[in-house]
Design a protein around this motif. Structure first.
Motif, mmCIF file in Angstrom:
data_model
loop_
_atom_site.group_PDB
_atom_site.id
_atom_site.type_symbol
_atom_site.label_atom_id
_atom_site.label_comp_id
_atom_site.label_asym_id
_atom_site.label_seq_id
_atom_site.Cartn_x
_atom_site.Cartn_y
_atom_site.Cartn_z
ATOM 1 N N PHE A 1 0.831 -1.191 0.074
ATOM 2 C CA PHE A 1 -0.094 0.105 -0.125
ATOM 3 C C PHE A 1 0.996 1.379 0.112
ATOM 4 O O PHE A 1 0.505 1.930 -0.786
ATOM 5 N N LEU A 2 1.956 1.114 0.991
ATOM 6 C CA LEU A 2 2.620 2.406 1.004
ATOM 7 C C LEU A 2 3.575 2.427 -0.375
ATOM 8 O O LEU A 2 3.535 3.802 -0.674
ATOM 9 N N THR A 3 3.939 1.351 -0.848
ATOM 10 C CA THR A 3 4.837 1.739 -2.366
ATOM 11 C C THR A 3 3.827 2.272 -3.287
ATOM 12 O O THR A 3 4.331 3.262 -4.072
ATOM 13 N N VAL A 4 2.638 1.875 -3.389
ATOM 14 C CA VAL A 4 1.725 2.403 -4.544
ATOM 15 C C VAL A 4 1.336 3.960 -4.203
ATOM 16 O O VAL A 4 1.379 4.743 -5.152
ATOM 17 N N PHE A 5 1.163 4.182 -3.052
ATOM 18 C CA PHE A 5 0.851 5.559 -2.369
ATOM 19 C C PHE A 5 1.801 6.553 -2.834
ATOM 20 O O PHE A 5 1.781 7.491 -3.574
ATOM 21 N N VAL A 6 3.278 6.094 -2.446
ATOM 22 C CA VAL A 6 4.237 6.841 -2.767
ATOM 23 C C VAL A 6 4.590 7.098 -4.335
ATOM 24 O O VAL A 6 4.876 7.983 -4.804
ATOM 25 N N GLN A 7 4.409 5.729 -4.973
ATOM 26 C CA GLN A 7 4.755 5.808 -6.254
ATOM 27 C C GLN A 7 3.709 6.834 -7.090
ATOM 28 O O GLN A 7 4.149 7.677 -8.034
ATOM 29 N N ARG A 8 2.332 6.688 -6.673
ATOM 30 C CA ARG A 8 1.319 7.454 -7.484
ATOM 31 C C ARG A 8 1.245 8.857 -7.070
ATOM 32 O O ARG A 8 0.958 9.861 -7.842
ATOM 33 N N HIS A 9 1.198 8.996 -5.745
ATOM 34 C CA HIS A 9 0.872 10.239 -5.272
ATOM 35 C C HIS A 9 2.099 11.344 -4.792
ATOM 36 O O HIS A 9 1.990 12.515 -4.969
ATOM 37 N N LEU A 10 3.243 10.756 -4.469
ATOM 38 C CA LEU A 10 4.422 11.461 -4.363
ATOM 39 C C LEU A 10 5.606 11.674 -5.343
ATOM 40 O O LEU A 10 6.032 12.820 -5.457
#
Length: 144
Positions: free
Chosen positions: A132-141
């Motif tokens: 979840f954290l990887t997807v969040f960082v990749q997509r939003h940050l």
């Protein structure tokens, strides 16, 4: 959230999950072994090897099923947008992670949780949170 209905296959996904669960249940009921892929593969690398046949049969089935599906025209194509270096580095890191976690997602998520293992619950929660954290960082940050 947008769902790509052209690639949304809940029936196939449910069927695949049931087959994976049945295979794990059969392996533990008839062979007393857990269907964790890293443990099955790792057992082939250990000496002496006295239980090669079932390990090879399991891995041949794991690799052979998508090959057979591909020959029947029913395979799904996945495009990976990464270099070979990134893929190899990711595979290496996953290998290290499975050693530290004493198993992989299949072993902990499918087999460990079904046996009520607290260690597997913690490992699976860690795998999921990291994803979840990887997807969040990749997509939003990072804007990917």
């Amino acid at each position: 959230m947008l769902i790509d209905l052209g690639n949304f296959t809940p029936g196939l996904s449910l069927t695949g999950g049931l087959v994976i669960g049945a295979a794990a249940a059969v392996l533990i009921l008839f062979n007393g072994r857990i269907a964790g892929i890293s443990g099955i593969f790792g057992g082939l690398l250990n000496w002496p090897r006295d239980d090669v046949n079932w390990r090879l049969a399991f891995l041949v089935g794991l690799v052979g099923a998508p090959v057979i599906a591909g020959l029947s025209g029913k395979s799904a194509q996945a495009e990976i947008e990464a270099s070979w270096g990134a893929i190899l580095a990711a595979g290496f890191l996953v290998g290290i992670g499975t050693r530290y976690a004493s198993g992989c997602t299949s072993g902990h998520g499918v087999c460990g949780l079904s046996r009520g293992s607290v260690r597997s619950l913690v490992a699976t929660a860690t795998f999921m949170a990291t994803g979840f954290l990887t997807v969040f960082v990749q997509r939003h940050l990072l804007g990917g």
